[in-house]
Design a protein around this motif. Structure first.
Motif, PDB file in Angstrom:
ATOM      1  N   THR A  63       0.843  -1.192   0.000  1.00  0.00           N
ATOM      2  CA  THR A  63       0.000   0.000   0.000  1.00  0.00           C
ATOM      3  C   THR A  63       0.876   1.239   0.000  1.00  0.00           C
ATOM      4  O   THR A  63       2.066   1.192   0.323  1.00  0.00           O
ATOM      5  N   VAL A  64       0.274   2.369  -0.327  1.00  0.00           N
ATOM      6  CA  VAL A  64       1.036   3.620  -0.325  1.00  0.00           C
ATOM      7  C   VAL A  64       1.475   3.971   1.096  1.00  0.00           C
ATOM      8  O   VAL A  64       2.547   4.539   1.312  1.00  0.00           O
ATOM      9  N   GLU A  65       0.671   3.580   2.091  1.00  0.00           N
ATOM     10  CA  GLU A  65       1.052   3.854   3.483  1.00  0.00           C
ATOM     11  C   GLU A  65       2.290   3.049   3.870  1.00  0.00           C
ATOM     12  O   GLU A  65       3.170   3.563   4.572  1.00  0.00           O
ATOM     13  N   LEU A  91       9.242   9.419  -5.638  1.00  0.00           N
ATOM     14  CA  LEU A  91       8.285   8.370  -5.291  1.00  0.00           C
ATOM     15  C   LEU A  91       7.995   8.387  -3.794  1.00  0.00           C
ATOM     16  O   LEU A  91       6.832   8.362  -3.359  1.00  0.00           O
ATOM     17  N   LEU A  92       9.054   8.441  -3.005  1.00  0.00           N
ATOM     18  CA  LEU A  92       8.887   8.463  -1.551  1.00  0.00           C
ATOM     19  C   LEU A  92       8.211   9.756  -1.095  1.00  0.00           C
ATOM     20  O   LEU A  92       7.323   9.738  -0.240  1.00  0.00           O
ATOM     21  N   ALA A  93       8.636  10.882  -1.663  1.00  0.00           N
ATOM     22  CA  ALA A  93       8.034  12.159  -1.278  1.00  0.00           C
ATOM     23  C   ALA A  93       6.545  12.168  -1.588  1.00  0.00           C
ATOM     24  O   ALA A  93       5.716  12.621  -0.783  1.00  0.00           O
ATOM     25  N   CYS A  94       6.184  11.644  -2.753  1.00  0.00           N
ATOM     26  CA  CYS A  94       4.771  11.586  -3.148  1.00  0.00           C
ATOM     27  C   CYS A  94       3.997  10.646  -2.227  1.00  0.00           C
ATOM     28  O   CYS A  94       2.904  10.981  -1.751  1.00  0.00           O
ATOM     29  N   ALA A  95       4.549   9.465  -1.965  1.00  0.00           N
ATOM     30  CA  ALA A  95       3.871   8.498  -1.107  1.00  0.00           C
ATOM     31  C   ALA A  95       3.595   9.083   0.271  1.00  0.00           C
ATOM     32  O   ALA A  95       2.520   8.865   0.852  1.00  0.00           O
ATOM     33  N   ARG A  96       4.549   9.832   0.792  1.00  0.00           N
ATOM     34  CA  ARG A  96       4.382  10.399   2.145  1.00  0.00           C
ATOM     35  C   ARG A  96       3.323  11.493   2.173  1.00  0.00           C
ATOM     36  O   ARG A  96       2.576  11.615   3.156  1.00  0.00           O
ATOM     37  N   ILE A  97       3.221  12.262   1.105  1.00  0.00           N
ATOM     38  CA  ILE A  97       2.163  13.273   1.059  1.00  0.00           C
ATOM     39  C   ILE A  97       0.794  12.592   0.969  1.00  0.00           C
ATOM     40  O   ILE A  97      -0.155  12.961   1.675  1.00  0.00           O
ATOM     41  N   ALA A  99      -0.025   9.564   1.895  1.00  0.00           N
ATOM     42  CA  ALA A  99      -0.328   8.845   3.132  1.00  0.00           C
ATOM     43  C   ALA A  99      -0.616   9.785   4.292  1.00  0.00           C
ATOM     44  O   ALA A  99      -1.559   9.562   5.061  1.00  0.00           O
ATOM     45  N   ASP A 100       0.186  10.841   4.422  1.00  0.00           N
ATOM     46  CA  ASP A 100       0.111  11.699   5.615  1.00  0.00           C
ATOM     47  C   ASP A 100      -0.900  12.833   5.487  1.00  0.00           C
ATOM     48  O   ASP A 100      -1.490  13.262   6.484  1.00  0.00           O
ATOM     49  N   GLY A 103      -4.882  11.085   3.387  1.00  0.00           N
ATOM     50  CA  GLY A 103      -5.582   9.919   3.903  1.00  0.00           C
ATOM     51  C   GLY A 103      -5.346   8.650   3.107  1.00  0.00           C
ATOM     52  O   GLY A 103      -6.182   7.738   3.118  1.00  0.00           O
ATOM     53  N   GLY A 104      -4.224   8.585   2.396  1.00  0.00           N
ATOM     54  CA  GLY A 104      -3.906   7.398   1.623  1.00  0.00           C
ATOM     55  C   GLY A 104      -4.620   7.308   0.291  1.00  0.00           C
ATOM     56  O   GLY A 104      -4.531   6.284  -0.382  1.00  0.00           O
ATOM     57  N   ARG A 105      -5.301   8.366  -0.116  1.00  0.00           N
ATOM     58  CA  ARG A 105      -6.053   8.358  -1.376  1.00  0.00           C
ATOM     59  C   ARG A 105      -5.412   9.318  -2.379  1.00  0.00           C
ATOM     60  O   ARG A 105      -5.179  10.490  -2.062  1.00  0.00           O
ATOM     61  N   PHE A 106      -5.160   8.828  -3.571  1.00  0.00           N
ATOM     62  CA  PHE A 106      -4.631   9.678  -4.632  1.00  0.00           C
ATOM     63  C   PHE A 106      -5.737  10.578  -5.169  1.00  0.00           C
ATOM     64  O   PHE A 106      -6.892  10.159  -5.267  1.00  0.00           O
ATOM     65  N   PRO A 107      -5.402  11.815  -5.549  1.00  0.00           N
ATOM     66  CA  PRO A 107      -6.405  12.674  -6.188  1.00  0.00           C
ATOM     67  C   PRO A 107      -6.873  12.053  -7.501  1.00  0.00           C
ATOM     68  O   PRO A 107      -6.137  11.309  -8.152  1.00  0.00           O
ATOM     69  N   GLU A 108      -8.078  12.403  -7.907  1.00  0.00           N
ATOM     70  CA  GLU A 108      -8.645  11.812  -9.121  1.00  0.00           C
ATOM     71  C   GLU A 108      -8.463  12.680 -10.358  1.00  0.00           C
ATOM     72  O   GLU A 108      -8.590  12.183 -11.481  1.00  0.00           O
ATOM     73  N   ASP A 109      -8.198  13.970 -10.195  1.00  0.00           N
ATOM     74  CA  ASP A 109      -8.100  14.830 -11.369  1.00  0.00           C
ATOM     75  C   ASP A 109      -6.648  15.201 -11.656  1.00  0.00           C
ATOM     76  O   ASP A 109      -5.796  15.200 -10.767  1.00  0.00           O
TER      77      ASP A 109
END
Length: 333
Positions: A63-65, A91-97, A99-100, A103-109
């Motif tokens: 998971t991204v978290e 990749l790590l910087a994006c994953a942390r944003i 996750a933190d 709420g662990g959800r990628f934007p849709e747009d």
């Protein structure tokens, strides 16, 4: 693209698409984390090369978290050999944003995706379309090639890219956006290949201006490449009791954050001996790196890695090549 051509492409994709670990199975919704991870890994990297890395990542960090919680060193080591190491840092910087802060959800747009580290125009469009079904124009090198041939775009790259994107914009349907984007990529990867396009298997051949002109392989037209500059450097293999000195490269710059052999001058006074050189090509230059080897009885502070386990250090390709030379020198000494 006429409606019947678009339908032909989607039907071809439904039947002939490859089974890839980041694609959703029948009746399953795409996982935005896996879509994003695959798109980052596939930037300037072939599917064959990226696939085992993807499988390793999703096994270790499903998971991204989980990815966001991992240390920089572990992720950089797992990325070693995949190249373009700024991708791993982003990749790590994006994953942390995600996750933190999200709420662990990628934007849709697309616009919100582009605000995340390491996500440019293409990756944002691909994730929006594939993961969330948004209509988005995703033009990678494969799609670029397909579109340039479909319309016989005569202007050379890179100046042709604006026209190619305009054509791609008109081609992209409102429905089935994710399948359409993947179908165009798949067509470029498996049929409309750079050399010897397999027009006999292409569902778009009846609509292809490049094919009608008699030489689809002539498109896209490419401007002459400028010669890569060549640089030279020196790396140091310093041993002490079966261990070799490694350093962590600065986060910013070439191979940032990776473990490597020292390159900023000899790490100790010693009887240095030449052990050959390694050639390596980066995106913007070619490098010849000489290797000097020595042993020391008075090791300085640092990362002393067991030579017999050097393959586990996660060295980037250049330094993995140099480590082979160092191991050969060790056996011959």
């Amino acid at each position: 693209m006429p409606v019947d051509a678009c339908q032909a492409l989607l039907c071809w994709y439904a039947v002939d698409k490859r089974s890839l670990p980041w694609r959703a199975g029948p009746g399953k919704a795409p996982d935005p984390y896996r879509v994003w991870l695959s798109e980052v890994m596939l930037q300037q990297t072939t599917i064959a090369h990226a696939r085992p890395y993807f499988e390793t990542f999703v096994h270790r960090w499903p998971t991204v978290e989980a990815l966001a919680a991992e240390s920089d060193g572990e992720v950089m080591a797992a990325w070693a050999g995949l190249g373009y190491y700024a991708r791993a840092r982003n990749l790590l910087a994006c994953a942390r944003i995600v996750a933190d802060q999200l709420g662990g959800r990628f934007p849709e747009d697309e616009a919100a995706l582009r605000r995340l580290p390491g996500i440019g125009a293409y990756t944002a469009a691909a994730v929006a379309a594939i993961a969330f079904g948004r209509r988005a124009v995703a033009v990678d090198a494969n799609v670029e090639r397909v579109v340039a041939r479909l319309f016989a775009v005569e202007a050379p790259l890179p100046s042709a890219r604006a026209a190619i994107r305009d054509h791609a914009e008109r081609l992209t349907p409102e429905e089935n956006a994710g399948d359409f984007v993947q179908a165009m990529m798949e067509l470029g990867q498996t049929v409309c290949m750079p050399r010897r396009p397999d027009c006999g298997r292409c569902p778009l051949t009846p609509h292809c201006a490049g094919y009608a002109a008699g030489d689809p392989g002539a498109f896209p037209v490419k401007a002459p490449k400028a010669a890569r500059p060549r640089r030279e450097g020196v790396a140091y293999w310093l041993e002490h009791r079966g261990r070799v000195l490694l350093v962590r490269r600065p986060q910013k710059g070439l191979l940032g954050g990776m473990l490597a052999l020292p390159t900023d001058g000899a790490p100790a006074e010693a009887a240095w001996r030449e052990a050959g050189a390694v050639d390596h090509v980066f995106t913007h230059f070619a490098l010849t790196m000489r290797l000097l080897c020595a042993e020391t009885d008075t090791p300085a502070e640092g990362i002393w890695w067991p030579v017999e386990r050097i393959g586990e250090a996660g060295l980037p390709t250049l330094f993995a090549k140099l480590a082979v030379r160092g191991s050969e020198w060790r056996r011959a000494a």
